[in-house]
Scaffold this motif. Structure first.
Motif, PDB file in Angstrom:
ATOM      1  N   ALA A 235       0.835  -1.208   0.000  1.00 64.06           N
ATOM      2  CA  ALA A 235       0.000   0.000   0.000  1.00 64.06           C
ATOM      3  C   ALA A 235       0.869   1.258   0.000  1.00 64.06           C
ATOM      4  N   ILE A 236       1.908   1.277   0.841  1.00 66.84           N
ATOM      5  CA  ILE A 236       2.798   2.434   0.905  1.00 66.84           C
ATOM      6  C   ILE A 236       3.471   2.674  -0.445  1.00 66.84           C
ATOM      7  N   ARG A 237       3.882   1.585  -1.116  1.00 65.10           N
ATOM      8  CA  ARG A 237       4.505   1.720  -2.431  1.00 65.10           C
ATOM      9  C   ARG A 237       3.572   2.435  -3.405  1.00 65.10           C
ATOM     10  N   GLU A 238       2.281   2.072  -3.370  1.00 65.82           N
ATOM     11  CA  GLU A 238       1.323   2.714  -4.270  1.00 65.82           C
ATOM     12  C   GLU A 238       1.117   4.184  -3.919  1.00 65.82           C
ATOM     13  N   LEU A 239       1.072   4.499  -2.620  1.00 63.20           N
ATOM     14  CA  LEU A 239       0.934   5.899  -2.215  1.00 63.20           C
ATOM     15  C   LEU A 239       2.115   6.724  -2.707  1.00 63.20           C
ATOM     16  N   GLU A 240       3.323   6.179  -2.581  1.00 60.90           N
ATOM     17  CA  GLU A 240       4.505   6.894  -3.053  1.00 60.90           C
ATOM     18  C   GLU A 240       4.506   7.001  -4.579  1.00 60.90           C
ATOM     19  N   ARG A 241       4.081   5.927  -5.256  1.00 60.80           N
ATOM     20  CA  ARG A 241       4.049   5.948  -6.725  1.00 60.80           C
ATOM     21  C   ARG A 241       3.106   7.014  -7.251  1.00 60.80           C
ATOM     22  N   HIS A 242       2.017   7.251  -6.520  1.00 61.15           N
ATOM     23  CA  HIS A 242       1.044   8.265  -6.944  1.00 61.15           C
ATOM     24  C   HIS A 242       1.364   9.660  -6.386  1.00 61.15           C
ATOM     25  N   GLY A 243       2.480   9.791  -5.723  1.00 61.30           N
ATOM     26  CA  GLY A 243       2.920  11.114  -5.283  1.00 61.30           C
ATOM     27  C   GLY A 243       2.107  11.717  -4.155  1.00 61.30           C
ATOM     28  N   VAL A 244       1.573  10.877  -3.260  1.00 63.50           N
ATOM     29  CA  VAL A 244       0.727  11.398  -2.185  1.00 63.50           C
ATOM     30  C   VAL A 244       1.512  12.320  -1.261  1.00 63.50           C
ATOM     31  N   ARG A 245       2.740  11.955  -0.924  1.00 62.08           N
ATOM     32  CA  ARG A 245       3.551  12.798  -0.046  1.00 62.08           C
ATOM     33  C   ARG A 245       3.799  14.169  -0.691  1.00 62.08           C
ATOM     34  N   ALA A 246       4.178  14.154  -1.964  1.00 59.04           N
ATOM     35  CA  ALA A 246       4.430  15.408  -2.679  1.00 59.04           C
ATOM     36  C   ALA A 246       3.156  16.244  -2.789  1.00 59.04           C
ATOM     37  N   ALA A 247       2.016  15.565  -2.963  1.00 62.02           N
ATOM     38  CA  ALA A 247       0.743  16.284  -3.050  1.00 62.02           C
ATOM     39  C   ALA A 247       0.434  17.002  -1.737  1.00 62.02           C
ATOM     40  N   PHE A 248       0.701  16.354  -0.605  1.00 61.29           N
ATOM     41  CA  PHE A 248       0.481  17.000   0.684  1.00 61.29           C
ATOM     42  C   PHE A 248       1.399  18.210   0.864  1.00 61.29           C
ATOM     43  N   LEU A 249       2.659  18.056   0.479  1.00 59.01           N
ATOM     44  CA  LEU A 249       3.591  19.180   0.580  1.00 59.01           C
ATOM     45  C   LEU A 249       3.088  20.366  -0.239  1.00 59.01           C
ATOM     46  N   ALA A 250       2.665  20.099  -1.465  1.00 62.66           N
ATOM     47  CA  ALA A 250       2.185  21.164  -2.341  1.00 62.66           C
ATOM     48  C   ALA A 250       0.893  21.786  -1.817  1.00 62.66           C
ATOM     49  N   ALA A 251       0.002  20.941  -1.284  1.00 60.87           N
ATOM     50  CA  ALA A 251      -1.281  21.435  -0.779  1.00 60.87           C
ATOM     51  C   ALA A 251      -1.088  22.358   0.416  1.00 60.87           C
ATOM     52  N   ILE A 252      -0.239  21.968   1.333  1.00 61.66           N
ATOM     53  CA  ILE A 252      -0.026  22.777   2.535  1.00 61.66           C
ATOM     54  C   ILE A 252       0.709  24.069   2.193  1.00 61.66           C
ATOM     55  N   GLU A 253       1.619  23.999   1.229  1.00 61.40           N
ATOM     56  CA  GLU A 253       2.290  25.208   0.769  1.00 61.40           C
ATOM     57  C   GLU A 253       1.289  26.164   0.123  1.00 61.40           C
ATOM     58  N   ALA A 254       0.341  25.625  -0.647  1.00 62.17           N
ATOM     59  CA  ALA A 254      -0.692  26.455  -1.275  1.00 62.17           C
ATOM     60  C   ALA A 254      -1.585  27.105  -0.223  1.00 62.17           C
ATOM     61  N   ALA A 255      -1.902  26.357   0.832  1.00 61.70           N
ATOM     62  CA  ALA A 255      -2.710  26.928   1.913  1.00 61.70           C
ATOM     63  C   ALA A 255      -1.953  28.055   2.602  1.00 61.70           C
ATOM     64  N   ARG A 256      -0.637  27.875   2.813  1.00 65.81           N
ATOM     65  CA  ARG A 256       0.194  28.918   3.405  1.00 65.81           C
ATOM     66  C   ARG A 256       0.165  30.190   2.547  1.00 65.81           C
ATOM     67  N   ASP A 257       0.302  30.012   1.241  1.00 66.74           N
ATOM     68  CA  ASP A 257       0.312  31.158   0.335  1.00 66.74           C
ATOM     69  C   ASP A 257      -1.025  31.888   0.342  1.00 66.74           C
ATOM     70  N   ARG A 258      -2.113  31.130   0.439  1.00 69.04           N
ATOM     71  CA  ARG A 258      -3.439  31.759   0.476  1.00 69.04           C
ATOM     72  C   ARG A 258      -3.623  32.542   1.773  1.00 69.04           C
ATOM     73  N   GLY A 259      -3.071  32.035   2.863  1.00 70.43           N
ATOM     74  CA  GLY A 259      -3.139  32.763   4.126  1.00 70.43           C
ATOM     75  C   GLY A 259      -2.441  34.104   4.022  1.00 70.43           C
ATOM     76  N   ARG A 260      -1.299  34.122   3.348  1.00 70.09           N
ATOM     77  CA  ARG A 260      -0.592  35.381   3.149  1.00 70.09           C
ATOM     78  C   ARG A 260      -1.395  36.348   2.306  1.00 70.09           C
ATOM     79  N   GLU A 261      -2.077  35.818   1.287  1.00 68.91           N
ATOM     80  CA  GLU A 261      -2.910  36.657   0.435  1.00 68.91           C
ATOM     81  C   GLU A 261      -4.044  37.290   1.229  1.00 68.91           C
ATOM     82  N   LEU A 262      -4.673  36.500   2.091  1.00 69.58           N
ATOM     83  CA  LEU A 262      -5.777  37.015   2.906  1.00 69.58           C
ATOM     84  C   LEU A 262      -5.295  38.149   3.806  1.00 69.58           C
ATOM     85  N   GLY A 263      -4.114  37.956   4.391  1.00 70.81           N
ATOM     86  CA  GLY A 263      -3.573  38.993   5.268  1.00 70.81           C
ATOM     87  C   GLY A 263      -3.224  40.259   4.504  1.00 70.81           C
TER      88      GLY A 263
END
Length: 265
Positions: A235-263
């Protein structure tokens, strides 16, 4: 006396949490609302007095601001004439800096910036706090005193607040999204939705409890479940193959950027 200025979902959650904890009684809280109907709802539900923002700010010593970022400027203009350095302002507005608030109030007003999250409703919030330039140790302790009954409190530099908003403030939504996906997988495998949901809820609750109670690093806990050649490693191999970790990194970075925009907006 505490004034909660802005009683939407987060404001009401903090209000109810303070009352549940016994930290304050209804007679010690003022709720500021814009709609009379909303004011009646709060008065009936919690027994608190309802007032305008200016009236509440004038009477209270601690002001907890929970309005939306786009409404902050107007609120500060309304309360500025009655807020001085003897009051403590605690802001729970995403993206709004202490400097922004200080610039619109009296020169020496202490401000503490907070990012909390919705598990405040079950007294399991994560609240991170940062002092403004006029906030001292007693002001931080006061903020912690108010927030600790509804969860954990952590002090961080204000420069990390936008990251905390993305990671912790939005964090529960990521967990719910994961739960949705796991339940859908259970249905795909032929399970009734109710059974799949029950299993996933307990798996998430149990894992979170182990993570908090054991003190172990999440990698150690994950490896304990991951046997060589077993089901989990596949299961972990499939999660890594589909880039789940990278997707979380990108998603949280996008949320951070949106917070800055709101401020900034």
């Amino acid at each position: 006396m505490i004034a909660v200025l802005g009683t939407g979902k987060m404001g009401e959650a903090l209000l109810s949490g303070l009352l549940r904890s016994g930290m304050v009684t209804p007679s010690g809280v003022l709720a500021a609302v814009r709609r009379e109907e909303r004011g009646r709802e709060l008065a009936e539900a919690y027994g608190v007095e309802v007032a305008t923002a200016a009236a509440a700010a004038q009477r209270a010593q601690t002001l907890v601001i929970t309005v939306k970022p786009q409404d902050m400027d107007a609120l500060l203009a309304e309360i500025a004439p009655v807020v001085d350095g003897d009051k403590l302002v605690i802001s729970v507005a995403a993206g709004i800096t202490t400097a922004f608030i200080q610039a619109r109030l009296a020169a020496d007003v202490p401000v503490v910036r907070v990012m909390s999250n919705t598990p405040v409703l079950v007294d399991e919030a994560m609240s991170v706090i940062s002092p403004g330039s006029h906030a001292s140790e007693p002001h931080l302790r006061r903020a912690e005193e108010l927030l600790r009954p509804v969860g954990k409190v952590l002090r961080i530099p204000e420069s990390q607040q936008d990251a905390a908003t993305a990671l912790s403030g939005s964090g529960p939504a990521y967990v719910y999204f994961l739960v949705e996906a796991m339940v859908d997988a259970g249905i795909l495998l032929g399970m009734p939705r109710s059974n799949a949901l029950e299993m996933v809820k307990q798996a998430v609750y149990g894992a979170a409890t182990m993570l908090r109670e054991s003190g172990e690093h999440p990698v150690i806990l994950r490896e304990a479940v991951t046997s060589p050649g077993g089901t989990t490693i596949n299961a972990i191999r499939e999660l890594e193959r589909h880039g789940v970790r990278a997707a979380f990194l990108a998603a949280i970075e996008a949320a951070r950027d949106r917070g800055r925009e709101l401020g900034a907006g």
